[in-house]
Design a protein around this motif. Structure first.
Motif, short mmCIF file in Angstrom:
data_model
loop_
_atom_site.label_atom_id
_atom_site.label_comp_id
_atom_site.label_asym_id
_atom_site.label_seq_id
_atom_site.Cartn_x
_atom_site.Cartn_y
_atom_site.Cartn_z
N UNK A 1 -50.41 -85.63 37.98
CA UNK A 1 -50.25 -85.43 36.54
C UNK A 1 -50.61 -84.03 36.06
N UNK A 2 -51.25 -83.20 36.87
CA UNK A 2 -51.72 -81.89 36.43
C UNK A 2 -50.56 -80.91 36.34
N UNK A 3 -50.36 -80.32 35.17
CA UNK A 3 -49.26 -79.38 34.97
C UNK A 3 -49.33 -78.19 35.92
N UNK A 4 -50.54 -77.72 36.23
CA UNK A 4 -50.68 -76.61 37.18
C UNK A 4 -50.01 -76.94 38.51
N UNK A 5 -50.16 -78.19 38.95
CA UNK A 5 -49.59 -78.61 40.23
C UNK A 5 -48.11 -78.93 40.09
N UNK A 6 -47.76 -79.68 39.05
CA UNK A 6 -46.36 -80.08 38.84
C UNK A 6 -45.46 -78.86 38.70
N UNK A 7 -45.96 -77.84 38.01
CA UNK A 7 -45.18 -76.61 37.83
C UNK A 7 -44.87 -75.96 39.17
N UNK A 8 -45.80 -76.03 40.12
CA UNK A 8 -45.56 -75.47 41.45
C UNK A 8 -44.56 -76.33 42.23
N UNK A 9 -44.66 -77.68 42.08
CA UNK A 9 -43.63 -78.52 42.71
C UNK A 9 -42.24 -78.07 42.26
N UNK A 10 -42.12 -77.88 40.95
CA UNK A 10 -40.82 -77.54 40.38
C UNK A 10 -40.36 -76.15 40.79
N UNK A 11 -41.30 -75.27 41.13
CA UNK A 11 -40.95 -73.92 41.52
C UNK A 11 -40.59 -73.76 42.99
N UNK A 12 -40.80 -74.82 43.79
CA UNK A 12 -40.46 -74.75 45.22
C UNK A 12 -38.95 -74.70 45.41
N UNK A 13 -38.51 -74.06 46.47
CA UNK A 13 -37.09 -73.84 46.69
C UNK A 13 -36.35 -75.14 47.02
#
Length: 520
Positions: A260-272
């Motif tokens: 649920x943490x946006x810091x982590x979710x944002x990185x998931x979304x930024x992965x290629x």
């Protein structure tokens, strides 16, 4: 404490300038919010994973882990042992929800699943919590710099705040991710340097450290009661700390971060790719465990060092007369050679920066994606949204510096306590909320709204009980987050049994484990 050598100042200055230069280097790439928030979705898994290590290890952790091991034993490490389990759950259950549909924010999922009202609740709760986190982390690292460098605390706040703000505002997520990778490496190297210095000054080396630590119970999972270390029991209990309950609490905390943490979710979304996002989780899990073990062992090693080389400050920190969080700074300032002290101070600052930059960029991402672009100002061009993104990060920086300064000069903890209480009330049960969305096909904004109200009321009750206004709940406050998340899920589930899902509710495609289309 001893004063810093010219070499130390040189190391610290070079580090600060390097971080600012990286921010401006990446600023040229930012042409739209897709680049500013998710880096064009082209990050490799190892980069995302190491950046998440830096984000999770704040300067508080840098000091708290050695302090815990020095003053007590290894009980804090128990919280991390089920992290691989949480990582596996994130890989197979959480990541697909966030990777579907090119999301940027975790709260976009809540909007699709439960409607815009719940999305706004999650977004506001997150932003408030991150504002508090920014101010408290900056305040704590500035207090440390004040002790180690001798600067006025407001100077420490302004300098550290400006440096981290400059590269975050200018460079966006690219600067955040890559500086976090560098800061993680600096953090590890700083810890290894301290350990090397300790080993050089203990004749028996690592063997003696382990022998003494085992004999004195410093490598056990124990609580301190007075001057005695008491081993944890291993039963199930909500009324006291036990080994199994701390493991469960750790699992809940890691699920909440990975899920649920946006810091982590944002990185998931930024992965290629989905594959690289999954790799990122394993990178961060298997990097964090040895890093935290290293810092726990640093505390144990300092205990052995000062047992054979006792000093008044070290003994006072061991007895509790002084706060044990000061043991690592004390060792650095008194026993590290010139140049290496500056490196370790840079590592402490790195630990803080890697938490601050992520939160600033995440606040901007949530505000622009979930609130401004979605509800306040639609149909503008990317140049406009990029400007607002940077403006939001700037506001976050100003609030961070101002509020950290207020904390520094407050005579009481009232302001900090009040805001922490507010974020606790608003943000309770987010894992339960997301889990209800992931694992059921039931409910809409009405049933989930009742879950939110019930969880907030429960948290208020716990806080009132803690302050003596009502009878205390029959469980250790350590487990409040576990109970809050269970309550959120159960109340939402029961309410959904009574309040049937609206026939006009949107499709559940790719929104639950039962309706997820498997990625190729």
């Amino acid at each position: 404490m001893a004063s810093l050598h010219f070499l130390d100042w040189a190391v610290i200055t070079v580090y600060f300038l390097a971080m600012a230069w990286l921010g401006f280097s990446f600023s040229k790439k930012n042409k739209d919010t897709e680049e500013y928030f998710v880096g064009g979705r082209r990050f490799k898994g190892w980069v995302v994973g190491l950046s998440l290590v830096g984000t999770s290890i704040s300067s508080v952790s840098f000091l708290a882990y050695p302090a815990d091991a020095y003053y007590t034993a290894w009980i804090r490490m128990l919280l991390n042992f089920l992290m691989p389990v949480a990582g596996a759950i994130a890989i197979y259950l959480f990541i697909p929800f966030y990777r579907a549909g090119r999301k940027t924010s975790a709260y976009q999922y809540l909007g699709l699943r439960f409607g815009e009202g719940i999305r706004m609740y999650g977004s506001i709760a997150y932003i408030i919590g991150q504002f508090v986190r920014l101010a408290v982390v900056l305040f704590l690292v500035s207090k440390l710099l004040n002790t180690m460098l001798g600067w006025d605390i407001w100077v420490c706040i302004v300098v550290a705040g400006i440096v981290v703000s400059v590269y975050t505002i200018a460079g966006g997520i690219d600067a955040v991710v890559w500086t976090d990778v560098i800061q993680t490496l600096v953090l590890i190297f700083g810890g290894l340097v301290i350990f090397w210095i300790i080993l050089r000054q203990i004749p028996g080396g690592i063997g003696l450290i382990i022998d003494v630590a085992v004999e004195d119970g410093k490598l056990a999972f124990s609580e301190r009661e007075g001057d005695t270390l008491v081993p944890l029991s291993w039963g199930w209990s909500l009324s006291k700390k036990t080994g199994l309950m701390i493991l469960l609490l750790g699992l809940v905390n890691w699920l909440q971060e990975f899920g649920t943490d946006q810091n982590v979710v944002q990185r998931y979304c930024g992965a290629v790719s989905d594959k690289e996002a999954r790799k990122a989780v394993w990178w961060t899990v298997w990097a964090r465990l040895p890093i935290w073990a290293l810092f726990m062992f640093l505390g144990t090693s300092m205990y052995v060092f000062f047992k054979f080389n006792p000093t008044v400050p070290a003994m006072e920190m061991l007895s509790g007369a002084q706060k044990p969080e000061g043991i690592l700074p004390y060792f650095v300032m008194e026993y590290m050679p010139p140049g290496l002290s500056g490196l370790v101070i840079a590592a402490v600052v790195a630990a803080a920066m890697s938490s601050l930059d992520s939160s600033m960029n995440a606040i901007s991402a949530v505000f622009v994606t979930d609130m401004y672009r979605n509800r306040i100002c639609k149909d503008k061009d990317e140049k406009h949204y990029l400007f607002v993104s940077r403006l939001t990060a700037t506001v976050a920086a100003v609030v961070m510096i101002v509020f950290a300064t207020v904390l520094a000069y407050s005579q009481t903890k009232t302001i900090q306590d009040t805001v922490l209480i507010l974020t606790s009330i608003i943000g309770s049960g987010l894992l339960g909320l997301f889990s209800f969305g992931f694992f059921t096909k039931m409910g809409d904004s009405r049933s989930v709204g009742l879950g939110v109200v019930a969880t907030i009321c429960f948290t208020i009750y716990v806080l009132l009980g803690q302050n003596g206004f009502v009878p205390m709940p029959a469980f250790d406050l350590y487990y409040t987050t576990i109970v809050a998340n269970i309550l959120m899920f159960v109340v939402s589930f029961v309410a959904a049994l009574v309040i049937k899902r609206s026939k006009t509710a949107p499709s559940l495609d790719n929104l639950t484990v039962w309706t997820m289309v498997k990625s190729k």
